[in-house]
Design a protein around this motif. Structure first.
Motif, short mmCIF file in Angstrom:
data_model
loop_
_atom_site.label_atom_id
_atom_site.label_comp_id
_atom_site.label_asym_id
_atom_site.label_seq_id
_atom_site.Cartn_x
_atom_site.Cartn_y
_atom_site.Cartn_z
N SER A 4 0.76 -1.23 0.10
CA SER A 4 -0.05 0.03 -0.04
C SER A 4 1.02 1.30 0.01
O SER A 4 1.90 1.33 0.82
CB SER A 4 -0.94 0.07 1.25
OG SER A 4 -1.69 0.94 1.29
N ARG A 5 0.45 2.28 -0.82
CA ARG A 5 1.00 3.62 -0.81
C ARG A 5 2.09 3.84 -1.66
O ARG A 5 2.92 4.59 -1.94
CB ARG A 5 1.07 4.24 0.65
CG ARG A 5 0.03 4.44 1.42
CD ARG A 5 0.38 4.78 2.75
NE ARG A 5 0.87 3.67 3.15
CZ ARG A 5 1.51 3.96 4.71
NH1 ARG A 5 1.51 5.04 5.30
NH2 ARG A 5 2.10 2.86 5.15
N LEU A 6 3.04 2.51 -2.02
CA LEU A 6 3.98 2.55 -2.74
C LEU A 6 3.88 2.05 -4.40
O LEU A 6 2.93 1.90 -4.76
CB LEU A 6 5.24 1.63 -2.15
CG LEU A 6 5.71 2.03 -0.73
CD1 LEU A 6 6.33 0.94 -0.11
CD2 LEU A 6 6.40 3.37 -0.68
N SER A 7 4.94 1.77 -4.82
CA SER A 7 4.86 1.53 -6.21
C SER A 7 5.76 0.17 -6.54
O SER A 7 6.31 -0.20 -5.55
CB SER A 7 5.18 2.34 -7.35
OG SER A 7 6.40 2.82 -7.10
N LEU A 29 0.37 -1.57 -8.97
CA LEU A 29 -1.42 -1.94 -8.87
C LEU A 29 -2.28 -0.57 -9.39
O LEU A 29 -1.74 0.49 -9.22
CB LEU A 29 -1.56 -2.12 -7.18
CG LEU A 29 -0.96 -3.51 -6.81
CD1 LEU A 29 -1.26 -3.57 -5.33
CD2 LEU A 29 -1.52 -4.78 -7.73
N PRO A 30 -3.53 -0.95 -9.56
CA PRO A 30 -4.49 0.26 -9.73
C PRO A 30 -4.17 1.35 -8.90
O PRO A 30 -4.27 1.21 -7.41
CB PRO A 30 -5.70 -0.33 -10.02
CG PRO A 30 -5.51 -1.62 -10.24
CD PRO A 30 -4.30 -2.00 -9.82
N GLY A 31 -3.95 2.67 -9.03
CA GLY A 31 -3.98 3.62 -8.17
C GLY A 31 -2.80 4.02 -7.79
O GLY A 31 -2.32 4.97 -7.05
N GLY A 33 1.62 4.43 -8.94
CA GLY A 33 2.78 4.27 -9.70
C GLY A 33 2.29 4.73 -11.17
O GLY A 33 1.52 5.63 -11.41
N ALA A 34 2.60 3.74 -12.14
CA ALA A 34 2.29 4.32 -13.71
C ALA A 34 0.60 4.22 -13.80
O ALA A 34 0.17 4.54 -14.71
CB ALA A 34 3.01 3.32 -14.52
N ARG A 35 -0.13 3.50 -12.90
CA ARG A 35 -1.46 3.26 -12.89
C ARG A 35 -2.19 4.26 -11.83
O ARG A 35 -3.44 4.06 -11.47
CB ARG A 35 -1.67 2.03 -12.65
CG ARG A 35 -1.31 1.08 -13.76
CD ARG A 35 -1.69 -0.41 -13.62
NE ARG A 35 -1.22 -1.40 -14.33
CZ ARG A 35 -1.89 -1.59 -15.73
NH1 ARG A 35 -2.80 -1.04 -15.99
NH2 ARG A 35 -1.14 -2.54 -16.60
N ALA A 36 -1.67 5.46 -11.57
CA ALA A 36 -2.13 6.10 -10.47
C ALA A 36 -3.61 6.96 -10.75
O ALA A 36 -4.21 7.25 -10.00
CB ALA A 36 -1.22 7.36 -10.07
N THR A 41 -9.67 -1.37 -7.73
CA THR A 41 -10.48 -2.70 -7.15
C THR A 41 -9.98 -4.05 -7.42
O THR A 41 -8.81 -4.08 -8.02
CB THR A 41 -11.99 -2.81 -8.03
OG1 THR A 41 -11.63 -3.14 -9.24
CG2 THR A 41 -12.55 -1.36 -8.25
N LEU A 42 -10.37 -4.84 -6.27
CA LEU A 42 -9.40 -6.04 -6.52
C LEU A 42 -9.78 -6.71 -7.78
O LEU A 42 -8.95 -7.34 -8.77
CB LEU A 42 -9.88 -7.15 -5.47
CG LEU A 42 -9.33 -6.73 -4.01
CD1 LEU A 42 -10.04 -7.97 -3.24
CD2 LEU A 42 -7.92 -7.14 -4.05
N GLU A 43 -10.96 -6.43 -8.44
CA GLU A 43 -11.05 -6.81 -9.72
C GLU A 43 -10.42 -6.29 -10.91
O GLU A 43 -9.68 -7.05 -11.74
CB GLU A 43 -12.74 -6.85 -10.07
CG GLU A 43 -13.02 -7.23 -11.71
CD GLU A 43 -14.71 -6.77 -12.03
OE1 GLU A 43 -15.09 -7.41 -12.85
OE2 GLU A 43 -15.25 -6.16 -11.35
#
Length: 235
Positions: A4-7, A29-31, A33-36, A41-43
């Motif tokens: 969480s909170r990192l990339s 993960l979504p939200g 790094g590159a996917r900010a 969502t887990l999906e």
């Protein structure tokens, strides 16, 4: 997958220790790094992970590694894609996020909301520089902090993630936790749920065991990769 909170930059201490032995893919993960700009969502996590897994050339076994939030995302992937992996490592993700165990997750989300991103950035910088030498932590910090998805991410974890998600996993699973990590309190529940799992402790390490003990963490991963290779059909 990072916590969480990192990339993906969280793995900077491990990259030079692993890259000459295994092929590495760092997944944001979504939200993060590159996917900010994506909603968490887990999906969506499962879809992002699946994209990375399917990019691996055919015939090469895939070991999925996730730390903390990334571990729960990896668990969600493993529960729905039983035949795409050869091994799974859940690092700092052995707590059951229900009942008393959910307090840790609620606390993380509440603290982030209360302090706000600017103050959390200053707090994180100060704490991480106090805990780790600059050459180890600066590449991680350079990857940025991603606070916005934290509340939604942990709501998803608390709502959907359970040890039972591993009940159908038939390949080797490693529960890798720091000696002083509060997130390992549910390890026995995960071992009961998954007959192919084993637990290993990184000594003198906290929740951020890959930062506390980079070499020991990398060594544990490589031992596990060796076990996966030995257990593969035709090995």
């Amino acid at each position: 997958m990072h916590g969480s909170r990192l990339s993906g930059a969280q793995w900077a201490p491990q990259v030079p220790l692993l890259r000459d032995v295994v092929d590495l893919t760092l997944v944001d993960l979504p939200g993060h790094g590159a996917r900010a700009d994506e909603d968490f969502t887990l999906e969506r996590c499962v879809a992002v992970i699946d994209e990375a897994v399917r990019a691996v050339p055919a015939g090469i076994p895939v070991v999925l590694v996730g730390h903390s939030l990334g571990g729960f995302a990896a668990m969600a992937y493993a529960a729905t894609h039983a035949d795409t992996l050869a091994g799974l490592v859940l690092a700092g993700a052995s707590a059951t996020p229900t009942g008393p165990g959910a307090a840790v997750y609620r606390g993380v989300a509440a603290l982030t909301d209360r302090l706000g991103p600017d103050r959390m950035t200053r707090v994180n910088d100060r704490v991480l520089h106090r805990l780790y030498p600059a050459d180890r932590i600066d590449p991680v910090i350079a990857g940025g902090y991603y606070f916005a998805p934290t509340p939604a991410a942990w709501r998803e974890v608390m709502a959907h993630c359970r040890p039972s998600m591993l009940s159908a996993v038939h390949y080797p699973v490693l529960l890798l936790n720091g000696q002083f990590d509060q997130f390992r309190l549910g390890t026995r529940a995960y071992l009961r749920a998954c007959p192919t799992a084993r637990a290993e402790i990184v000594r003198r390490a906290s929740h951020l065991s890959n930062l506390d003990q980079p070499q020991a963490f990398a060594d544990a991963l490589l031992r596990f990769v060796g076990e996966v290779a030995d257990s593969a059909p035709g090995a």
